[in-house]
Write an enzyme that holds these catalytic residues in place. Structure first.
Site, PDB file in Angstrom:
ATOM      1  N   CYS A 174       0.836  -1.191   0.000  1.00  0.00           N
ATOM      2  CA  CYS A 174       0.000   0.000   0.000  1.00  0.00           C
ATOM      3  C   CYS A 174       0.875   1.248   0.000  1.00  0.00           C
ATOM      4  CB  CYS A 174      -0.842  -0.046   1.263  1.00  0.00           C
ATOM      5  SG  CYS A 174      -1.580   1.506   1.684  1.00  0.00           S
ATOM      6  N   THR A 176      -0.710   4.460   0.192  1.00  0.00           N
ATOM      7  CA  THR A 176      -1.618   5.558   0.552  1.00  0.00           C
ATOM      8  C   THR A 176      -0.910   6.652   1.361  1.00  0.00           C
ATOM      9  OG1 THR A 176      -3.560   4.158   0.494  1.00  0.00           O
ATOM     10  CG2 THR A 176      -3.703   6.109   1.900  1.00  0.00           C
TER      11      THR A 176
END
Ligand code: 5GP
Length: 331
Positions: A174, A176
């Site tokens: 990830c 993000t």
């Protein structure tokens, strides 16, 4: 939230007197607060197209956990995949209007467990979707996410989700936090969300059995794993042989990666940035050992806490912050 938030490597759990007879008597099972999800092993496998299809669901289901099928297939294929599962399994659904058809078809096929998760689950359209789902699925189990705050978990509880999935940015593939600057260190996120009146699933960033014990001790009732099982035999796809090195690999990729968007969604649209990456991971055949290690770590962890059950482990939470030298010592 202005205090320092913490994650797995920041803490160690403190041993407590164990008055139980043997580590074999401990119970690592868990039933969620709604009573709908009862597992002998509180492990869910991630709904990613490189982790969970029927083979993984059957593997983990056999050992007391539960698979969460990904939804990046047609409705027909999704129903066929669901029907190939020999154990209870979660199915995933998106929030687009067209997903109603998927829900209907999976419900008709007998699905009992539904997962609706979007990158930022504390959102009006997600709440609306869950309310609509609840009308169609009055008694089925609905797990929803992802959130990382008490307000987010409480919001999903208020729209009648049964189980809340927690994790903004901790996942191993990830990006993000890098792309957006948003996220909450996972142990603090778990602790916050566990205050809401729902069972929670700690999703992302789990690399070791010890991380699982910490997530549970901090208030998660279940954990979701992706990277820990990446590359193993029950993951989708065949191993790819590298002629030069003679070794094989599989792909493990974030569901918000450019590669997934290209394969399933016709590419990233102009205003979107990828929040995940695609990686090559060594092909491995030790999925049994990985799960056995988790079960062993969990059982042993409970005895260090002097606890017989995961709920007792949660009640007895006692930990220390670890200094940089302490972190090196832990390795
Ligand atoms: P892992 O066990 O590998 O650390 O984390 C798995 C979790 O990462 C998944 O269950 C999901 O919540 C999250 N995840 C999967 N793909 C992506 C992605 O592309 N972007 C983000 N932000 N999270 C992802």
């Amino acid at each position: 939230m202005t205090e320092t938030a913490i994650t797995f490597d920041d803490v160690l759990l403190i041993p407590a007197y164990n008055h139980h007879e043997s580590r074999r008597v401990v119970d690592v099972g868990m039933t969620d607060k709604s009573g709908k999800l009862k597992l002998e092993l509180p492990i869910l496998t991630a709904n990613m197209d490189t982790v969970t299809e029927d083979a993984m669901a059957n593997f983990v289901g056999e050992r007391g956990g539960i698979g969460v099928l990904h939804r990046f297939v047609s409705v027909e294929e999704n129903v066929a995949m669901f029907k190939r599962c020999r154990h209870p399994v979660f199915v995933s659904v998106g929030t687009a209007e067209t997903e109603m058809e998927r829900i209907e078809a999976l419900k008709d096929a007998g699905a009992q467990y539904f997962c609706v998760d979007v990158a930022h689950g504390h959102a009006k359209y997600v709440g609306k979707m869950i309310k609509r789902m609840r009308q169609m699925l009055p008694n089925e189990c609905i797990m929803a996410g992802n959130v990382a705050t008490y307000a987010g978990a409480d919001y999903l509880a208020s729209v009648h989700a049964d189980i809340v999935k927690v994790g903004i940015g901790p996942g191993s593939v990830c990006t993000t936090r890098i792309k957006t600057g948003f996220g909450v260190p996972q142990l603090s996120a778990i602790q916050e969300c566990a205050r809401a009146d729902r069972s929670i699933v700690a999703d992302g960033g789990i690399r070791t059995p010890g991380d699982i014990v910490k997530a549970l001790a901090f208030g998660a009732d279940f954990v979701m794993i992706g990277g820990m099982l990446a590359g193993t035999r029950p993951t989708p796809g065949a191993p790819i042989l590298d002629e030069k090195t003679g070794t094989s690999h599989k792909v493990y990729r974030g569901m918000a990666s450019k590669e997934v968007a290209e394969d399933h969604l016709g590419g990233l649209t102009g205003w979107k940035t990828a929040e995940g990456i695609a990686t090559k991971v060594p092909y491995r055949e030790d999925e049994e050992e990985i799960l056995a290690d988790i079960v062993g770590g969990l059982r042993s962890g409970l005895t260090y806490a002097g606890a017989n059950t995961i709920r007792e482990l949660q009640r007895k939470l006692n930990y220390v912050m670890v200094s940089p030298a302490g972190r090196i010592e832990s390795l």
